[in-house]
Design an enzyme around this catalytic site. Structure first.
Site, mmCIF file in Angstrom:
data_model
loop_
_atom_site.group_PDB
_atom_site.id
_atom_site.type_symbol
_atom_site.label_atom_id
_atom_site.label_comp_id
_atom_site.label_asym_id
_atom_site.label_seq_id
_atom_site.Cartn_x
_atom_site.Cartn_y
_atom_site.Cartn_z
ATOM 1 N N GLY A 1 0.784 -1.235 0.000
ATOM 2 C CA GLY A 1 0.000 0.000 0.000
ATOM 3 C C GLY A 1 0.810 1.277 0.000
ATOM 4 N N ASN B 1 1.539 3.035 -2.577
ATOM 5 C CA ASN B 1 0.844 3.986 -3.461
ATOM 6 C C ASN B 1 -0.380 4.578 -2.770
ATOM 7 O OD1 ASN B 1 2.037 4.316 -6.298
ATOM 8 N ND2 ASN B 1 2.258 2.123 -5.892
ATOM 9 N N MET C 1 -3.879 -7.073 -7.096
ATOM 10 C CA MET C 1 -3.282 -8.092 -7.954
ATOM 11 C C MET C 1 -4.263 -9.124 -8.486
ATOM 12 S SD MET C 1 -0.362 -6.762 -8.044
ATOM 13 C CE MET C 1 0.976 -7.799 -8.599
ATOM 14 N N ARG C 2 -5.498 -8.680 -8.748
ATOM 15 C CA ARG C 2 -6.459 -9.608 -9.352
ATOM 16 C C ARG C 2 -7.128 -8.984 -10.564
ATOM 17 N NH1 ARG C 2 -8.680 -13.897 -6.937
ATOM 18 N NH2 ARG C 2 -10.772 -13.400 -7.596
ATOM 19 N N LEU C 3 -7.501 -9.833 -11.507
ATOM 20 C CA LEU C 3 -8.220 -9.354 -12.687
ATOM 21 C C LEU C 3 -9.651 -8.992 -12.290
ATOM 22 C CD1 LEU C 3 -7.419 -11.650 -15.735
ATOM 23 C CD2 LEU C 3 -7.049 -9.183 -15.508
ATOM 24 N N HIS D 1 0.999 0.598 -13.042
ATOM 25 C CA HIS D 1 1.767 -0.596 -13.419
ATOM 26 C C HIS D 1 3.257 -0.260 -13.399
ATOM 27 C CE1 HIS D 1 2.515 -4.446 -15.251
ATOM 28 N NE2 HIS D 1 3.375 -3.843 -16.050
HETATM 29 C C1 GAR Z 1 3.260 -1.217 -7.452
HETATM 30 O O1 GAR Z 1 4.585 -1.225 -7.919
HETATM 31 C C2 GAR Z 1 2.293 -1.344 -8.601
HETATM 32 O O2 GAR Z 1 2.758 -0.715 -9.771
HETATM 33 C C3 GAR Z 1 2.235 -2.832 -8.784
HETATM 34 O O3 GAR Z 1 2.219 -3.351 -7.478
HETATM 35 C C4 GAR Z 1 2.980 -2.492 -6.634
HETATM 36 C C5 GAR Z 1 2.180 -2.217 -5.393
HETATM 37 O O4 GAR Z 1 2.938 -1.521 -4.455
HETATM 38 N N1 GAR Z 1 1.083 -3.226 -9.519
HETATM 39 C C6 GAR Z 1 1.074 -4.228 -10.399
HETATM 40 O O5 GAR Z 1 2.037 -4.908 -10.640
HETATM 41 C C7 GAR Z 1 -0.254 -4.457 -11.101
HETATM 42 N N2 GAR Z 1 -0.116 -5.430 -12.127
HETATM 43 P P1 GAR Z 1 2.240 -0.833 -3.201
HETATM 44 O O6 GAR Z 1 1.329 -1.866 -2.561
HETATM 45 O O7 GAR Z 1 3.366 -0.480 -2.300
HETATM 46 O O8 GAR Z 1 1.470 0.373 -3.689
#
Ligand code: GAR
Length: 210
Positions: A12, A14, A90-92, A109
Site C-alpha cells: 500500500g 501507493n 493483484m487480481r483481474l 503498473h
Molecule cells: C506497485 O509497484 C504497482 O505498480 C504494482 O504493485 C505495486 C504495489 O505496491 N502493480 C502491479 O504490478 C499491477 N499489475 P504498493 O502496494 O506499495 O502500492
C-alpha cells in the site's frame, strides 16, 4: 471532490502517497473506502491510521470471480464511491465490475506499457535487461494492462542494479505520478480521444488566456 475507493492487495505504498497528498491538501479526492482482498495487507493498517474506512473481502471466501466482484461493487456503492483506484491490486476484474464503473477505473503498473504487462512488470523488465523502464498510470479496460495511458515516468536501469533497488526507484516515481493522475481526473481534465488520453488545460490556465 472525486469519490474514490482504493483497491489494494499488499503493502500500500501507493495508497500512502495518495493519503499523504490528500492530507497535504493538494489532492481533491474523498477517499470513501480502502478495500483489500487479503486480511494481511498492510494497506489496511495505513488506511486505518489515516482514519479512512476499510473493508477486507478475502476473495478465497467466494465461489468465483463474479460473486466476489459483485460483493465489491455493493460495498463500493454503499461507501458512496464512484471511481476506482487500483493500487497494487493483484487480481483481474470481471467485465461486470468494469461496466459498473465504466471509464472510472484506473491502475498503476511498474513498467512502461505495453512492455512488461502482467504481475511481474518490474522483475520482467530487469530480467530482460532493458536499460530504461518506469511506470504507467492507465484507465482499465477488459484486457490486462491494456487501457488508455494517462501518464508514464521513465526510470533508467543502473548497471549491476538488483531488482529490489530497481523496484524501489520505480516506486518513487509511482508515488509522484499516481496522485498527479488522480488530480487531473478530479479536475475533469482527462479527455479520451480514441485510445489516446489528452490533458485539457486547467481552469486557471483557461481563465488566464480567455
Ligand atoms: C506497485 O509497484 C504497482 O505498480 C504494482 O504493485 C505495486 C504495489 O505496491 N502493480 C502491479 O504490478 C499491477 N499489475 P504498493 O502496494 O506499495 O502500492
Amino acid at each position: 471532490a472525486l469519490k474514490i475507493a482504493v483497491l489494494a492487495s499488499g503493502n500500500g505504498s501507493n495508497l500512502q502517497a495518495i493519503l499523504d497528498r490528500h492530507a497535504g491538501g493538494v489532492l481533491d479526492v474523498d477517499i470513501r473506502l480502502v478495500l483489500c482482498n487479503r486480511a494481511n495487507a498492510h494497506a489496511l493498517e495505513r488506511a486505518k491510521a489515516a482514519g479512512v474506512q476499510t473493508l477486507c473481502l478475502p476473495h478465497v471466501d467466494f465461489p468465483d470471480r463474479e460473486s466476489f466482484d459483485l460483493a465489491m461493487i455493493e460495498a463500493i456503492r454503499k461507501a458512496g464511491a464512484d471511481t476506482i483506484v487500483l493500487a497494487g491490486y493483484m487480481r483481474l476484474l470481471t467485465p461486470t465490475f468494469l461496466q459498473a464503473f465504466a471509464g472510472r477505473v484506473i491502475n498503476i503498473h511498474p513498467a512502461i506499457l505495453p512492455a512488461f504487462a502482467g504481475v511481474r512488470g518490474a522483475a520482467d523488465a530487469h530480467a530482460y535487461g532493458v536499460k530504461l523502464t518506469g511506470c504507467t498510470v492507465h484507465f482499465v479496460d477488459e484486457i490486462m494492462d491494456h487501457g488508455p495511458v494517462i501518464v508514464q515516468a521513465a526510470v533508467p536501469v543502473n548497471p549491476e542494479e538488483d531488482v529490489e533497488t530497481l523496484k524501489q526507484r520505480i516506486h518513487v516515481m509511482e508515488h509522484r505520478i499516481y496522485p498527479q493522475a488522480l488530480q487531473w481526473l478530479a479536475e475533469g481534465r482527462l479527455v479520451l480521444d480514441g485510445r489516446v488520453v489528452r490533458l485539457a488545460p486547467s481552469d486557471r490556465k483557461r481563465a488566464a488566456t480567455a
